[in-house]
Motif scaffolding. Structure first.
Motif, PDB file in Angstrom:
ATOM      1  N   TRP A  14      18.539 -39.238  25.082  1.00 43.19           N
ATOM      2  CA  TRP A  14      18.313 -40.398  24.466  1.00 43.19           C
ATOM      3  C   TRP A  14      19.523 -41.393  24.718  1.00 43.19           C
ATOM      4  CZ3 TRP A  14      14.103 -42.112  21.626  1.00 43.19           C
ATOM      5  CH2 TRP A  14      13.515 -41.021  20.930  1.00 43.19           C
ATOM      6  N   PHE A  15      19.014 -42.456  25.272  1.00 44.86           N
ATOM      7  CA  PHE A  15      20.012 -43.522  25.705  1.00 44.86           C
ATOM      8  C   PHE A  15      19.589 -44.833  25.053  1.00 44.86           C
ATOM      9  CE2 PHE A  15      22.094 -41.645  29.180  1.00 44.86           C
ATOM     10  CZ  PHE A  15      21.258 -40.493  29.666  1.00 44.86           C
ATOM     11  N   ARG A  16      20.477 -45.755  25.006  1.00 40.62           N
ATOM     12  CA  ARG A  16      20.449 -47.092  24.106  1.00 40.62           C
ATOM     13  C   ARG A  16      20.814 -48.245  25.023  1.00 40.62           C
ATOM     14  NH1 ARG A  16      23.853 -46.395  18.718  1.00 40.62           N
ATOM     15  NH2 ARG A  16      25.977 -46.170  19.622  1.00 40.62           N
ATOM     16  N   GLN A  17      20.335 -49.447  24.691  1.00 42.08           N
ATOM     17  CA  GLN A  17      20.727 -50.665  25.490  1.00 42.08           C
ATOM     18  C   GLN A  17      20.498 -51.663  24.625  1.00 42.08           C
ATOM     19  OE1 GLN A  17      18.896 -51.335  29.413  1.00 42.08           O
ATOM     20  NE2 GLN A  17      20.626 -52.637  30.004  1.00 42.08           N
ATOM     21  N   ALA A  18      21.772 -52.482  24.294  1.00 45.49           N
ATOM     22  CA  ALA A  18      21.806 -53.422  23.368  1.00 45.49           C
ATOM     23  C   ALA A  18      21.813 -54.673  24.612  1.00 45.49           C
ATOM     24  CB  ALA A  18      22.986 -53.652  22.655  1.00 45.49           C
TER      25      ALA A  18
ATOM     26  N   TYR B  75      15.936 -47.975  22.230  1.00 48.12           N
ATOM     27  CA  TYR B  75      16.362 -46.759  22.445  1.00 48.12           C
ATOM     28  C   TYR B  75      15.423 -46.064  23.376  1.00 48.12           C
ATOM     29  CZ  TYR B  75      19.940 -46.651  18.865  1.00 48.12           C
ATOM     30  OH  TYR B  75      21.125 -46.756  18.274  1.00 48.12           O
ATOM     31  N   TYR B  76      15.655 -45.434  24.528  1.00 44.78           N
ATOM     32  CA  TYR B  76      14.791 -44.629  25.392  1.00 44.78           C
ATOM     33  C   TYR B  76      15.159 -43.424  25.458  1.00 44.78           C
ATOM     34  CZ  TYR B  76      14.928 -49.366  27.330  1.00 44.78           C
ATOM     35  OH  TYR B  76      14.784 -50.780  27.514  1.00 44.78           O
ATOM     36  N   CYS B  77      13.911 -42.529  25.535  1.00 47.12           N
ATOM     37  CA  CYS B  77      14.067 -41.104  25.926  1.00 47.12           C
ATOM     38  C   CYS B  77      13.741 -40.780  27.185  1.00 47.12           C
ATOM     39  CB  CYS B  77      13.128 -40.418  24.946  1.00 47.12           C
ATOM     40  SG  CYS B  77      11.532 -40.401  25.100  1.00 47.12           S
ATOM     41  N   ALA B  78      14.606 -39.647  27.904  1.00 48.03           N
ATOM     42  CA  ALA B  78      14.306 -39.470  29.122  1.00 48.03           C
ATOM     43  C   ALA B  78      14.281 -37.896  29.522  1.00 48.03           C
ATOM     44  CB  ALA B  78      15.468 -40.013  30.194  1.00 48.03           C
ATOM     45  N   ALA B  79      13.494 -37.486  30.690  1.00 49.85           N
ATOM     46  CA  ALA B  79      13.426 -36.256  30.871  1.00 49.85           C
ATOM     47  C   ALA B  79      14.152 -35.976  32.224  1.00 49.85           C
ATOM     48  CB  ALA B  79      12.208 -35.852  30.939  1.00 49.85           C
ATOM     49  N   GLY B  80      14.717 -34.753  32.270  1.00 49.83           N
ATOM     50  CA  GLY B  80      15.557 -34.182  33.505  1.00 49.83           C
ATOM     51  C   GLY B  80      15.697 -32.773  33.507  1.00 49.83           C
TER      52      GLY B  80
ATOM     53  N   ARG C 101      21.523 -41.168  35.400  1.00 47.78           N
ATOM     54  CA  ARG C 101      20.881 -40.735  36.823  1.00 47.78           C
ATOM     55  C   ARG C 101      20.580 -39.510  36.777  1.00 47.78           C
ATOM     56  NH1 ARG C 101      24.747 -43.943  41.338  1.00 47.78           N
ATOM     57  NH2 ARG C 101      24.590 -46.093  40.720  1.00 47.78           N
ATOM     58  N   GLY C 102      21.179 -38.635  35.539  1.00 43.78           N
ATOM     59  CA  GLY C 102      20.606 -37.261  35.663  1.00 43.78           C
ATOM     60  C   GLY C 102      18.894 -36.945  35.403  1.00 43.78           C
ATOM     61  N   TYR C 103      18.350 -38.153  34.913  1.00 40.40           N
ATOM     62  CA  TYR C 103      17.136 -38.014  34.379  1.00 40.40           C
ATOM     63  C   TYR C 103      16.010 -38.669  35.150  1.00 40.40           C
ATOM     64  CZ  TYR C 103      19.451 -36.616  30.178  1.00 40.40           C
ATOM     65  OH  TYR C 103      20.498 -35.748  29.540  1.00 40.40           O
ATOM     66  N   GLU C 104      14.920 -37.940  35.524  1.00 38.38           N
ATOM     67  CA  GLU C 104      13.735 -38.507  36.193  1.00 38.38           C
ATOM     68  C   GLU C 104      12.709 -39.251  35.632  1.00 38.38           C
ATOM     69  OE1 GLU C 104      12.115 -34.902  38.124  1.00 38.38           O
ATOM     70  OE2 GLU C 104      10.938 -36.480  39.700  1.00 38.38           O
ATOM     71  N   TYR C 105      12.544 -38.850  34.428  1.00 34.71           N
ATOM     72  CA  TYR C 105      11.536 -39.581  33.749  1.00 34.71           C
ATOM     73  C   TYR C 105      11.963 -40.664  32.542  1.00 34.71           C
ATOM     74  CZ  TYR C 105       8.747 -36.637  36.853  1.00 34.71           C
ATOM     75  OH  TYR C 105       8.238 -35.711  37.598  1.00 34.71           O
ATOM     76  N   TRP C 106      11.351 -41.526  32.048  1.00 39.07           N
ATOM     77  CA  TRP C 106      11.752 -42.456  31.302  1.00 39.07           C
ATOM     78  C   TRP C 106      10.656 -43.050  30.295  1.00 39.07           C
ATOM     79  CZ3 TRP C 106      16.905 -43.698  29.907  1.00 39.07           C
ATOM     80  CH2 TRP C 106      17.768 -43.143  31.088  1.00 39.07           C
ATOM     81  N   GLY C 107      10.934 -43.308  29.103  1.00 38.16           N
ATOM     82  CA  GLY C 107       9.785 -43.890  28.225  1.00 38.16           C
ATOM     83  C   GLY C 107      10.089 -45.367  28.249  1.00 38.16           C
ATOM     84  N   GLN C 108       9.175 -46.151  27.642  1.00 38.55           N
ATOM     85  CA  GLN C 108       9.250 -47.578  27.650  1.00 38.55           C
ATOM     86  C   GLN C 108      10.443 -48.154  26.754  1.00 38.55           C
ATOM     87  OE1 GLN C 108       7.232 -45.876  25.740  1.00 38.55           O
ATOM     88  NE2 GLN C 108       7.260 -46.954  23.918  1.00 38.55           N
ATOM     89  N   GLY C 109      10.517 -47.311  25.714  1.00 36.51           N
ATOM     90  CA  GLY C 109      11.586 -47.659  24.911  1.00 36.51           C
ATOM     91  C   GLY C 109      11.284 -48.329  23.495  1.00 36.51           C
ATOM     92  N   THR C 110      12.039 -47.936  22.384  1.00 35.95           N
ATOM     93  CA  THR C 110      11.676 -48.212  21.004  1.00 35.95           C
ATOM     94  C   THR C 110      12.803 -49.159  20.448  1.00 35.95           C
ATOM     95  OG1 THR C 110      10.564 -47.901  18.965  1.00 35.95           O
ATOM     96  CG2 THR C 110      12.269 -46.390  19.892  1.00 35.95           C
ATOM     97  N   GLN C 111      12.504 -50.434  19.692  1.00 29.47           N
ATOM     98  CA  GLN C 111      13.574 -51.244  19.424  1.00 29.47           C
ATOM     99  C   GLN C 111      14.067 -50.676  17.970  1.00 29.47           C
ATOM    100  OE1 GLN C 111      15.038 -54.204  20.475  1.00 29.47           O
ATOM    101  NE2 GLN C 111      16.523 -53.749  18.755  1.00 29.47           N
ATOM    102  N   VAL C 112      15.415 -50.522  17.835  1.00 35.56           N
ATOM    103  CA  VAL C 112      15.882 -50.325  16.468  1.00 35.56           C
ATOM    104  C   VAL C 112      16.974 -51.503  16.195  1.00 35.56           C
ATOM    105  CG1 VAL C 112      17.514 -48.638  15.268  1.00 35.56           C
ATOM    106  CG2 VAL C 112      15.840 -47.714  16.827  1.00 35.56           C
ATOM    107  N   THR C 113      16.799 -51.853  14.998  1.00 34.64           N
ATOM    108  CA  THR C 113      17.547 -53.146  14.526  1.00 34.64           C
ATOM    109  C   THR C 113      18.137 -52.689  13.165  1.00 34.64           C
ATOM    110  OG1 THR C 113      16.135 -54.604  15.442  1.00 34.64           O
ATOM    111  CG2 THR C 113      17.474 -55.579  13.894  1.00 34.64           C
TER     112      THR C 113
END
Length: 122
Positions: A36-40, A94-99, A107-119
């Protein structure tokens, strides 16, 4: 190939909880570590947590340790992120990714979801 779909985001008050889900398609879900990663807004994408293929190994960013818990159910092709004691600074997409391995860099993850907003409101 793996397709990932996140859900469970939303608006919550500080101190509250949310549980995010990352649902995967494909029969090889158990072959992948999930992160799981996140981006503000205006910030780089940051590591949150990761879990190994079988779920035995996990790793957390210091900022969420003790408040967030990652788990997975390979029978349901789903990874969960339980987020407790939420703070306004947890606000992000918040994004989940598979690797192949449960690493802490994106960069260690190959596949990514579209993300979901957390506020998280103060």
């Amino acid at each position: 190939q793996v397709q990932l779909v996140e859900s469970g985001g939303g608006l919550v008050q500080a101190g509250g909880s949310l549980r995010l889900s990352c649902a995967a398609s494909g029969r090889t879900f158990s072959h992948y570590a999930i992160g799981w990663f996140r981006q503000a807004p205006g910030w780089e994408r940051d590591f949150v947590t990761t879990i190994s293929r079988g779920g035995a190994a996990t790793s957390y960013a210091d900022s969420v340790k003790g408040r967030f818990t990652i788990s997975r159910d390979n029978a349901k092709n789903t990874v969960y992120l339980q987020m407790n004691s939420l703070k306004p600074e947890d606000t992000a997409v918040y994004y989940c990714a598979a690797g192949s391995s449960p690493v802490r860099w994106d960069r260690g993850y190959e596949y990514w979801g579209q993300g979901t907003q957390v506020t998280v409101s103060s």
